[in-house]
Scaffold this active site. Structure first.
Site: not given
Length: 721
Positions: A96, A264
């Protein structure tokens, strides 16, 4: 004693740090120059002489990585690690940090440590990353000035992957911290977090209509909504959103699929509780929270009871191991929509065996249901992404290499060329997205080159304009563009309207033989040509001055140039050459500030450059707007003298302005908004008045040359090593 004022604030004028209206709030349409001053040295505690690259030479990288490896499994009671491993949290923090980068303007990204500050530190999508940063504080404290927060964030993500079994592609140090929030980044016009997407799409059915330069579907997200746009699950629609948002971060479909899967493969989403139980984000937290946000004071709120995105569950059976489990889970099961304990939409497998479920983050005897986000399901339902993912599934080594390279690109995309990389893990391989440039020659006779340029017959305007056009593409946001590489002669730059292709072709045809005959690179010759033009203009104004020059630029080839990615650098507006490709929603003076900030220039530098470029006759297309002089081609301060002369009046005339003699009404010159703003805006007028003074002629020339040289050398990172 009179106690009638007891309890009142002793500062009678009120607070100028909180609720009082600022100048821009009183006059919202006034031009705000703050973005040009945002990284002044005053708020920087390190001082002017601090050199981070020098400090990095003292850093024990092996010891640092050992400390980070130990941190990954050193679970703290105040924020327990999932399954005893902080890897997933650290990867999300690094992701992020880097993932806010967007190709359009090069802003965002992980190159400045901006996640410490608003708004990023309090974005909904960055929930609980304050915990990751606090976990890293002992390491930052230990290594001090030898390690920036910006480097630490990204390295922590790298080490996290390595600790879970991935062989990373490499790592480069060299990111320097900023010390206050960025004012130049436009994150969107919305006034609330996660506002409906209709506010940033011209056509909600067309993902490509996402407002430029934005790279996320909602305010406060890094990419896409994990529940589907506007919280409405639709994997195929999410696939389109994923494709657009990752493309705006310079990723192709294969890189996008690899990053989605690799991101993920480890960690989990958190939504085992109610979002309403959480306190304010860090920027709005109570003072006793000491910058901690999203604190749950109503229930346990940590470990298995953490709430972040609202989705709840891991993607794979072994969320602390980098393996092929993501593909096995995604393609090995059918999926159905369910609501998480926090009420968020998520996809869960219909037919999974208990032994294939991930264990609870605290109790390995308990199995938990895995999940997929809407974006994960996009990898399955979109035919292009599915084909790529199935190819990855059949070839694990190819997937791991593709992911490692894409992760390196994600985390280094905004660092600029490879010459800026520092450290023992810098990959030897040159990558096209690094905009590679071969080394240039420094041993040629600079004087001989200048003499040939001066004898070429090219005008001051042609010499200066071409050099400026070559250099102006530089943007300090992601360190791309600039004169080095001479990419102005290659597609797409050679065909840009702003570069006046016919004029450019003529000038290059004169300069290329000079480069060939002297052994200089064309990149150097183009800059030298501009310098010759400036020197000639200064001489015409009565000043003999030598413009500083450093040889050594190289000439990039077409094979070293990703033409598509360079399209983002096209100047759609350039106030310095009075150029506007078309009318835009933003006024030209706002576009001028944006380009000036990207080029790393200050308000005074912008002012002196515009004034000098006007009198040298460098306007795009040879227009006369703003050429407030009778001595065109001479580097005089006439622009400012006539701009501030109250004997003139300024009258709007269609799309431009007439400069008229107040007494006779005769039109003397014409102007655009970016000309007149230097007399209209109070700050810019103050700068203009300095250069209009009778004693400012020499100062003007010297200041112009200094600012010009700064622009020409902006991308010469080899000179700054």
């Amino acid at each position: 004693m009179n106690t009638s004022t007891s309890g009142k604030c002793p500062v009678m004028h009120g607070s100028m740090t909180t609720a009082e209206r600022s100048v821009t709030e009183w006059w919202p349409n006034a031009l705000n120059l703050d973005i040009l001053h945002q990284h002044d040295t005053k708020p920087n505690p390190m001082g002017k002489d601090f050199d981070y690259r020098e400090e990095l030479k003292k850093l024990d990288v092996a010891a640092l990585k050992k400390d980070l490896q130990a941190l990954m499994t050193d679970s703290q009671d105040w924020w327990p690690a999932d399954w005893g491993h902080y890897g997933g949290l650290m990867i999300r923090m690094a992701w992020h940090s880097a993932g806010s980068y967007r190709l359009f303007d090069g802003r965002g990204g992980g190159g400045t440590g901006n996640q410490r500050f608003a708004p990023l530190n309090s974005w909904p999508d960055n929930g609980n990353l304050d915990k990751a940063r606090r976990l890293l504080w002992p390491i930052k404290k230990k290594y001090g000035n030898k390690l920036s927060w910006a480097d630490l964030y990204i390295l922590a993500g790298n080490v996290a992957y390595e600790s879970m079994g991935l062989k990373t592609f490499g790592f480069a140090f060299g990111r320097e911290d900023i010390w206050h929030p960025e004012k130049d980044v436009y994150w969107g016009s919305e006034k609330e977090w996660l506002a409906e997407s209709v506010l940033r799409y011209a056509n909600e059915e067309d993902p490509e209509s996402l407002e430029a330069p934005l790279g996320a579907v909602h305010m406060g997200l890094i990419y896409v909504n994990p529940q589907g746009r506007d919280g409405k699950p639709d994997p195929l629609k999410s696939a389109h959103d994923v494709r657009v948002t990752f493309k705006r971060m310079a990723m192709n479909d294969e890189e996008t699929a690899a990053l989605t899967a690799g991101g993920h493969t480890v960690g989990k989403a958190h939504g085992n509780g109610l979002e309403s139980n959480l306190s304010a984000p860090p920027e709005a937290a109570d003072i006793e929270e000491q910058g901690f946000g999203w604190v749950n004071h109503k229930t346990r709120g940590v470990g298995r009871d953490t709430v972040t995105s609202g989705l709840e569950g891991a993607w794979t059976s072994k969320p602390t191991t980098f393996d092929m489990g993501y593909f096995d889970m995604l393609f090995g099961h059918e999926w159905e929509l369910k609501k998480s304990p926090a009420g968020a939409w998520q996809w869960q497998p219909i037919d999974i065996k208990e032994e294939d479920m991930p264990v609870d983050v605290e109790d390995p005897s308990i199995r938990r249901m895995p999940i997929m986000t809407d974006a994960d399901m996009a990898m399955k339902v979109d035919p292009i992404y599915r084909e790529i993912c199935e190819r990855f599934r059949k070839d694990p080594e190819y997937f791991k290499d593709t992911f490692a390279r894409a992760w390196f690109k994600l985390t280094h995309r905004d660092m600029g060329p490879k010459v800026r990389y520092v450290g023992p893990e810098v990959p030897a391989e040159d990558l096209i997205w690094q905009d590679p440039i071969p080394a240039g020659n420094t041993s040629y006779d600079v004087g001989a080159v200048k003499a040939k340029i001066a004898a070429s017959g090219l005008s001051v305007s042609e010499l200066v304009s071409t050099a400026w056009d070559s250099a102006r593409t530089y943007r300090g946001s992601d360190m791309r563009g600039g004169a080095n590489g001479a990419r102005i002669r290659l597609a797409p730059q050679k065909d840009w309207v702003g570069n006046e292709p016919e004029r450019l072709k003529k000038v290059l045809s004169m300069l290329e033989p000079i480069a060939k005959a002297t052994g200089a690179s064309l990149a150097d010759v183009i800059v030298l040509a501009g310098n010759v033009g400036v020197e000639q203009a200064a001489k015409a104004a009565g000043f003999d001055i030598a413009v500083p020059f450093a040889p050594g630029r190289g000439d990039a080839s077409a094979e070293q140039t990703d033409a598509e990615s360079f399209e983002a650098l096209e100047p759609l507006a350039d106030a310095y050459r009075n150029f506007l490709k078309r009318d835009y929603e933003l006024p030209p003076e706002e576009l001028m500030l944006d380009r000036t900030q990207l080029m790393g220039l200050t308000g005074p530098e912008m002012t002196v450059l515009v004034g000098g470029m006007r009198v040298m006759g460098t306007n795009h297309g040879g227009t006369r707007h703003g050429v407030f002089t009778d001595r065109e081609g001479a580097l005089t301060n006439d622009f400012f003298v006539n701009l501030t002369d109250m004997g003139n009046s300024w009258v709007k005339n269609g799309g431009h302005y007439d400069v008229r003699d107040r007494k006779t009404g005769k039109t003397k010159w014409t102007a655009t908004r970016v000309d007149l703003v230097f007399g209209s805006n109070s700050i810019l007028r103050a700068y203009s008045e300095v250069y209009a003074q009778d004693d400012a002629k020499e100062k003007f020339v010297k200041d112009f040359v200094a600012a010009w040289t700064k622009v020409m050398n902006a991308d010469r990172f080899d000179l700054k090593k």
